[in-house]
Design an enzyme around this catalytic site. Structure first.
Site, mmCIF file in Angstrom:
data_model
loop_
_atom_site.group_PDB
_atom_site.id
_atom_site.type_symbol
_atom_site.label_atom_id
_atom_site.label_comp_id
_atom_site.label_asym_id
_atom_site.label_seq_id
_atom_site.Cartn_x
_atom_site.Cartn_y
_atom_site.Cartn_z
ATOM 1 C CB THR A 33 -0.946 -0.007 1.222
ATOM 2 O OG1 THR A 33 -1.585 -1.284 1.303
ATOM 3 C CG2 THR A 33 -2.006 1.068 1.121
ATOM 4 C CE LYS B 155 -0.779 -7.409 4.625
ATOM 5 N NZ LYS B 155 -0.328 -6.189 3.924
ATOM 6 C CB VAL C 270 -1.265 -5.780 7.980
ATOM 7 C CG1 VAL C 270 -0.514 -4.637 7.300
ATOM 8 C CG2 VAL C 270 -0.410 -6.397 9.080
ATOM 9 C CE1 TYR D 286 1.126 -9.095 2.178
ATOM 10 C CE2 TYR D 286 2.849 -7.499 1.646
ATOM 11 C CZ TYR D 286 1.533 -7.900 1.584
ATOM 12 O OH TYR D 286 0.616 -7.107 0.931
#
Length: 294
Positions: free
Chosen positions: A47, A164, A206, A135
């Site tokens: 992001t 995540k 997250v 991740y």
């Protein structure tokens, strides 16, 4: 103990009209997030458009964030790369700057076998002392970190503490948690799956949604941890139309558009990301109005 519990914001990176990082605006956003009850700042992730930053910019943003936050809440720095040496370099620098933890995406494009993933993540972890969250986002990277691989890393590498999970595959996540015996801290990487992951023993999220609704995203998790499952589920479901609108084009195109609609003036995207299609922007605007943030 988990690096954080609750809602960590996957923070956007604000840019000036000329494309430079807008540090003054970044400070403003960090203060807004802390005031809104966000439980952790996750900086320079997907992001945050880290993939279009130079190494100097990437590290400067991490350093600045650590200085502004000043240990009030944990800062987790995205330092992953498809080059192991680069990931080690970025991770060591982030640790020096005071990051509380690291978020390491699986190597993309060149991909890797599961053995290659274990070797990659272990090499990075051995180079630093702070906690690492893996991740798993196969839709972006083209490779899945298998449940057994995540458990193996968390059991055998002391500072790899969790993942995540943005695969959306609840079956794999449940399988992983069944194998983990409590050794893996799981964070939802999808805002529409916060409550399902909390119900399986997850630690939080997250969140992209937190950029525009920090208090509400925090409260989805806080209600759950207070034992008010019904309220947590209500808040999750109430946010679904907005969450869907925030992902109707590739992230972070919609969330930056949303923040600019809110008057936050976070600036443009960096190519190859482009501005939101008008029809999708109308959909987003309508969802924001109905959710009460516009």
């Amino acid at each position: 103990m988990a690096l954080f519990e609750g809602a960590g914001v996957a923070l956007i990176t604000p840019f000036k009209d000329n494309g430079e990082v807008n540090y003054e605006k970044l400070e403003e956003l960090l203060e807004e997030q802390i005031a809104g009850g966000t439980d952790s700042i996750v900086i320079c992730g997907t992001t945050g458009e880290a993939s279009t930053m130079t190494h100097e910019e990437h590290l400067s943003v991490i350093k600045y964030t650590c200085e502004v936050v000043n240990k009030r809440i944990p800062v987790v720095a995205g330092t992953g790369s498809n080059c192991t040496e680069t990931a080690i370099y970025l991770s060591k620098e982030a640790e020096k700057f005071g990051a509380d933890g690291l978020l390491l995406v699986s190597p993309y494009y060149n991909k890797a076998t599961q053995n290659g993933l274990i070797a990659h993540f272990t090499a990075v972890a051995d180079a630093v002392k702070i906690p690492i969250i893996l991740y798993n986002i196969p839709g972006r990277t083209g490779v899945t970190i298998a449940p057994q691989t995540i458990v193996t890393l968390c059991k055998n590498v002391p500072n790899i503490v969790g993942v995540k999970e943005a695969s959306g595959n609840l079956t794999n996540i449940a399988e992983m948690l069944a194998m983990a015996d409590g050794c893996v801290d799981v964070y939802s990487g999808n805002d529409d799956q916060i409550v399902p992951l909390l119900s399986l023993g997850g630690k939080g999220v997250v969140s992209v949604l937190s950029n525009v609704a920090p208090a509400q995203t925090h409260e989805i998790c806080a209600s759950w941890f207070r034992g008010d499952v019904k309220e947590s589920a209500r808040l999750q479901l109430e946010a679904i139309p907005l969450i869907n609108a925030l992902f109707c084009e590739v992230n972070p195109i919609p969330v930056k558009a949303a923040m600019n609609l809110m008057g936050k003036k976070v600036g443009p995207l960096r190519l190859p990301l482009t501005e939101m299609e008008p029809a999708n922007q109308e959909r987003l605007k309508k969802a924001m109005e109905e959710y009460g943030i516009l």
